[in-house]
Design a protein around this motif. Structure first.
Motif, PDB file in Angstrom:
ATOM      1  N   SER A 178      -6.567  -1.292  11.976  1.00  0.00           N
ATOM      2  CA  SER A 178      -7.885  -0.710  11.707  1.00  0.00           C
ATOM      3  C   SER A 178      -8.380  -0.049  12.981  1.00  0.00           C
ATOM      4  O   SER A 178      -8.115  -0.529  14.086  1.00  0.00           O
ATOM      5  N   THR A 179      -9.080   1.078  12.847  1.00  0.00           N
ATOM      6  CA  THR A 179      -9.621   1.803  13.988  1.00  0.00           C
ATOM      7  C   THR A 179     -11.089   2.125  13.728  1.00  0.00           C
ATOM      8  O   THR A 179     -11.522   2.290  12.580  1.00  0.00           O
ATOM      9  N   VAL A 184     -17.120   4.983  12.515  1.00  0.00           N
ATOM     10  CA  VAL A 184     -16.407   5.071  11.243  1.00  0.00           C
ATOM     11  C   VAL A 184     -15.124   4.249  11.336  1.00  0.00           C
ATOM     12  O   VAL A 184     -14.321   4.426  12.258  1.00  0.00           O
ATOM     13  N   THR A 185     -14.940   3.357  10.367  1.00  0.00           N
ATOM     14  CA  THR A 185     -13.772   2.471  10.359  1.00  0.00           C
ATOM     15  C   THR A 185     -12.739   2.973   9.358  1.00  0.00           C
ATOM     16  O   THR A 185     -13.084   3.359   8.239  1.00  0.00           O
ATOM     17  N   SER A 186     -11.505   2.986   9.775  1.00  0.00           N
ATOM     18  CA  SER A 186     -10.401   3.334   8.875  1.00  0.00           C
ATOM     19  C   SER A 186      -9.295   2.293   9.026  1.00  0.00           C
ATOM     20  O   SER A 186      -9.183   1.636  10.068  1.00  0.00           O
ATOM     21  N   THR A 187      -8.489   2.156   7.986  1.00  0.00           N
ATOM     22  CA  THR A 187      -7.404   1.169   8.004  1.00  0.00           C
ATOM     23  C   THR A 187      -6.058   1.878   7.855  1.00  0.00           C
ATOM     24  O   THR A 187      -5.989   3.022   7.373  1.00  0.00           O
ATOM     25  N   SER A 188      -5.021   1.179   8.231  1.00  0.00           N
ATOM     26  CA  SER A 188      -3.671   1.749   8.146  1.00  0.00           C
ATOM     27  C   SER A 188      -2.678   0.629   7.888  1.00  0.00           C
ATOM     28  O   SER A 188      -2.956  -0.554   8.109  1.00  0.00           O
ATOM     29  N   ASP A 237       4.707   4.860   7.298  1.00  0.00           N
ATOM     30  CA  ASP A 237       3.399   4.430   6.812  1.00  0.00           C
ATOM     31  C   ASP A 237       3.468   4.142   5.316  1.00  0.00           C
ATOM     32  O   ASP A 237       4.540   4.188   4.695  1.00  0.00           O
TER      33      ASP A 237
END
Length: 281
Positions: A178-179, A184-188, A237
């Motif tokens: 997660s970043t 703003v948070t995003s996941t990977s 990914d």
């Protein structure tokens, strides 16, 4: 005069009967001597070992060093304890030097690690967290030499060293990340197929050996092992996109505790058999 002759004749008859009786008696058995001491070393032996590992890895990184430019802090990067099963054949050269060749299977050890990163993004500072999981196992073949340091009450301390090859396998690799950039948070998510790598491996040994009988010895041992590096298959990914770069596990080491048994194939008899008795008469 006649009485003197009778006395002499009776005495001669008594002596003759005594001599005949003595000749008929069996001879005493031959004297037996204690056999010389038998040396308790020399010969081939088989061995078997079981135990468990306590493993560490120095760090993990992408194979192309793409993440080397990131400010990174890795936390709790380690493997769980796993079982060790081994066997081998060796030779006792004398009462203080021996050597063996061993094969070892080191069972699956689960890996967990956290990587906290800071990176620039569109003029802002981004922060990210990656949580890694994987499992690792090895096959190890090693030539070892040992020095026995003397024996007290059937207990022999020893030291040794070994060198060989390790086939390190990494499987079930995942990276959940997660970043946060500008609030703003995003996941990977990323994963990789299993892969194996052969490395030069070396070890240092120490322990105590207890001789149960001339043919059987029990060992309580400790080994420090360096197993080299490991790698995954190409990381991709969740969409399947990949740059064909693996994740690498750098400098894997282990503190091992083991219980072993040695079976001497050429153990001498505990004592020499006495010579057979020979009787006359």
């Amino acid at each position: 005069m006649r009485s003197v002759k009778l006395i002499l004749a009776a005495g001669a008859a008594s002596l003759m009967s005594t001599a005949v009786f003595a000749a008929d008696m069996p001879l005493p058995p031959p004297m037996s001597y204690a056999p010389p001491p038998v040396e308790d070393f020399g010969g081939w032996y088989l061995r078997g070992d079981i135990g468990f590992s306590n493993q560490k890895v120095k760090n993990i990184a992408m194979g192309d060093n793409r993440n080397a430019a990131l400010l990174s802090l890795q936390e709790n990067v380690a493997f769980d304890t796993a079982g060790i099963f081994g066997g081998g054949v060796g030779y006792q050269f004398n009462n203080w030097l021996r050597g063996d060749i061993t094969g070892q299977y080191r069972g699956n050890a689960n890996f967990k690690g956290t990587d906290r990163v800071t990176f620039p993004s569109a003029g802002l500072v981004g922060n990210g967290v990656n949580n890694y999981t994987a499992s690792k196992s090895e096959w190890v073949v090693m030539a070892n030499g040992y020095v026995d340091l003397g024996t007290w009450w059937c207990v022999t301390p020893f030291v040794g060293a070994g060198v060989g090859m390790a086939r390190v396998n990494i499987a079930n690799y995942t990276d959940n990340g997660s970043t946060i950039v500008g609030g703003v948070t995003s996941t990977s998510f990323a994963g990789a197929p299993a892969a194996s790598k052969w490395n030069l491996a070396w070890a240092l040994h120490t322990g105590l050996a207890y001789k149960v009988n001339p043919a059987t010895t029990i060992e309580f041992g400790y080994s420090y092992m360096n197993l080299g590096d490991a790698t995954t298959g190409p990381v991709s990914d969740y969409t399947g996109f990949t740059r064909g770069v693996p994740m690498q596990f750098k400098d894997i080491t282990s503190h091992d505790l083991k219980l072993g048994v040695r079976w001497n194939l050429d153990s001498p008899p505990a004592y020499a058999p006495p010579p057979p008795l020979i009787r006359k008469g």
